[in-house]
Write a protein that holds these residues in place. Structure first.
Motif, mmCIF file in Angstrom:
data_model
loop_
_atom_site.group_PDB
_atom_site.id
_atom_site.type_symbol
_atom_site.label_atom_id
_atom_site.label_comp_id
_atom_site.label_asym_id
_atom_site.label_seq_id
_atom_site.Cartn_x
_atom_site.Cartn_y
_atom_site.Cartn_z
ATOM 1 N N ASP A 49 0.929 -1.231 -0.094
ATOM 2 C CA ASP A 49 -0.004 -0.020 0.161
ATOM 3 C C ASP A 49 0.969 1.271 -0.122
ATOM 4 O O ASP A 49 1.530 1.545 1.005
ATOM 5 C CB ASP A 49 -0.945 -0.015 1.186
ATOM 6 C CG ASP A 49 -2.076 1.225 1.308
ATOM 7 O OD1 ASP A 49 -2.270 1.742 0.174
ATOM 8 O OD2 ASP A 49 -2.675 1.186 2.090
ATOM 9 N N ILE A 54 1.126 -4.167 4.204
ATOM 10 C CA ILE A 54 0.075 -4.713 5.304
ATOM 11 C C ILE A 54 0.209 -6.100 5.409
ATOM 12 O O ILE A 54 0.379 -6.952 4.258
ATOM 13 C CB ILE A 54 -1.491 -4.318 4.697
ATOM 14 C CG1 ILE A 54 -1.261 -2.772 4.130
ATOM 15 C CG2 ILE A 54 -2.345 -4.747 5.692
ATOM 16 C CD1 ILE A 54 -1.367 -1.698 5.225
ATOM 17 N N LEU A 104 -3.392 -1.927 13.006
ATOM 18 C CA LEU A 104 -4.344 -0.995 12.457
ATOM 19 C C LEU A 104 -5.360 -0.899 13.129
ATOM 20 O O LEU A 104 -5.964 -1.707 14.091
ATOM 21 C CB LEU A 104 -4.687 -1.158 11.083
ATOM 22 C CG LEU A 104 -3.494 -1.795 9.951
ATOM 23 C CD1 LEU A 104 -4.151 -2.093 8.727
ATOM 24 C CD2 LEU A 104 -2.714 -0.253 9.897
ATOM 25 N N GLU A 108 -8.684 1.923 9.849
ATOM 26 C CA GLU A 108 -7.537 1.750 9.161
ATOM 27 C C GLU A 108 -7.570 0.511 8.561
ATOM 28 O O GLU A 108 -7.538 0.415 7.141
ATOM 29 C CB GLU A 108 -6.067 1.870 9.924
ATOM 30 C CG GLU A 108 -5.776 3.283 10.398
ATOM 31 C CD GLU A 108 -4.567 3.272 11.259
ATOM 32 O OE1 GLU A 108 -3.580 4.049 11.008
ATOM 33 O OE2 GLU A 108 -4.578 2.380 12.379
ATOM 34 N N ARG A 109 -8.063 -0.544 9.071
ATOM 35 C CA ARG A 109 -8.086 -1.515 8.555
ATOM 36 C C ARG A 109 -9.211 -1.870 7.334
ATOM 37 O O ARG A 109 -9.149 -2.449 6.301
ATOM 38 C CB ARG A 109 -8.723 -2.781 9.616
ATOM 39 C CG ARG A 109 -8.511 -4.432 8.960
ATOM 40 C CD ARG A 109 -9.246 -5.110 10.021
ATOM 41 N NE ARG A 109 -10.540 -5.215 10.391
ATOM 42 C CZ ARG A 109 -10.990 -5.023 11.514
ATOM 43 N NH1 ARG A 109 -10.215 -5.185 12.669
ATOM 44 N NH2 ARG A 109 -12.443 -4.751 11.609
ATOM 45 N N ALA A 112 -7.559 -0.285 4.390
ATOM 46 C CA ALA A 112 -6.451 -0.735 4.114
ATOM 47 C C ALA A 112 -6.592 -1.948 2.825
ATOM 48 O O ALA A 112 -7.882 -2.344 2.394
ATOM 49 C CB ALA A 112 -5.617 -1.570 5.054
ATOM 50 N N TRP A 126 -4.167 -6.930 12.142
ATOM 51 C CA TRP A 126 -3.626 -6.402 10.899
ATOM 52 C C TRP A 126 -2.606 -5.298 11.249
ATOM 53 O O TRP A 126 -2.712 -4.411 12.081
ATOM 54 C CB TRP A 126 -4.777 -5.586 10.069
ATOM 55 C CG TRP A 126 -5.785 -6.354 9.410
ATOM 56 C CD1 TRP A 126 -6.504 -7.432 9.932
ATOM 57 C CD2 TRP A 126 -6.272 -6.357 8.048
ATOM 58 N NE1 TRP A 126 -7.536 -7.999 9.327
ATOM 59 C CE2 TRP A 126 -7.245 -7.565 8.016
ATOM 60 C CE3 TRP A 126 -5.832 -5.766 6.893
ATOM 61 C CZ2 TRP A 126 -7.861 -7.766 6.880
ATOM 62 C CZ3 TRP A 126 -6.678 -5.842 5.547
ATOM 63 C CH2 TRP A 126 -7.723 -6.870 5.634
ATOM 64 N N ARG A 128 0.517 -2.458 9.553
ATOM 65 C CA ARG A 128 1.216 -1.754 8.526
ATOM 66 C C ARG A 128 2.471 -1.485 9.001
ATOM 67 O O ARG A 128 2.920 -0.811 9.971
ATOM 68 C CB ARG A 128 0.405 -0.527 8.468
ATOM 69 C CG ARG A 128 1.323 0.501 7.354
ATOM 70 C CD ARG A 128 0.490 1.782 7.302
ATOM 71 N NE ARG A 128 -1.024 1.761 6.883
ATOM 72 C CZ ARG A 128 -1.477 1.625 5.675
ATOM 73 N NH1 ARG A 128 -0.541 1.671 4.511
ATOM 74 N NH2 ARG A 128 -2.637 1.777 5.399
#
Length: 142
Positions: A49, A54, A104, A108-109, A112, A126, A128
């Protein structure tokens, strides 16, 4: 006396953009971190990303416990490595990202890129890893 370039592969440094291009398809990479007992490396499925990767892991796993911080969105220093090697031709490449990893949030998840883990059990944590440093090397035929 034979020269150094007598058919031996050459190692070359890769630019940041080329490193990111090589890992862009996603797949399997390795996360390196300190689990409190020393350096540890584990394979994960990942997706790219931008200049981040991720990845997902189990909530009860050591990777989640080691990368989770008390501060939501706080980063833990980690590294991420992907390579592609052809043992027959002795050619390939390796890319290393170093930076901060954080778990995350739900928001955010949801935003993503999707990562589909290979293992069948739950992978609900999850993360990042944002690349502060990107480096890579390619081994080419001589």
């Amino acid at each position: 006396m034979a020269s150094e370039s007598s058919g031996k592969p050459r190692l070359e440094e890769l630019e940041r953009a080329e490193c990111l291009r090589l890992i862009a398809p996603g797949g399997v990479g390795r996360v390196a971190y300190d689990d409190g007992e020393g350096p540890t490396v584990v394979p994960v499925n990942y997706a790219v990303d931008g200049e981040s990767v991720i990845f997902r892991t189990s909530v009860s796993g050591r990777l989640n416990r080691s990368l989770r911080t008390a501060v939501m969105g706080g980063d833990v220093r980690a590294a991420f490595e992907v390579d592609h090697l052809d043992e027959t031709t002795r050619q390939g490449w390796s890319v290393l990202l170093r930076g901060g990893a954080h778990r995350l949030s739900d928001e955010e998840r949801d935003a993503a890129v999707r990562v589909d883990p290979w293992p069948g059990d739950e992978r609900e944590a999850w993360f990042r890893l944002s690349a502060a440093e990107v480096s890579g090397r390619r081994l080419r035929g001589g």
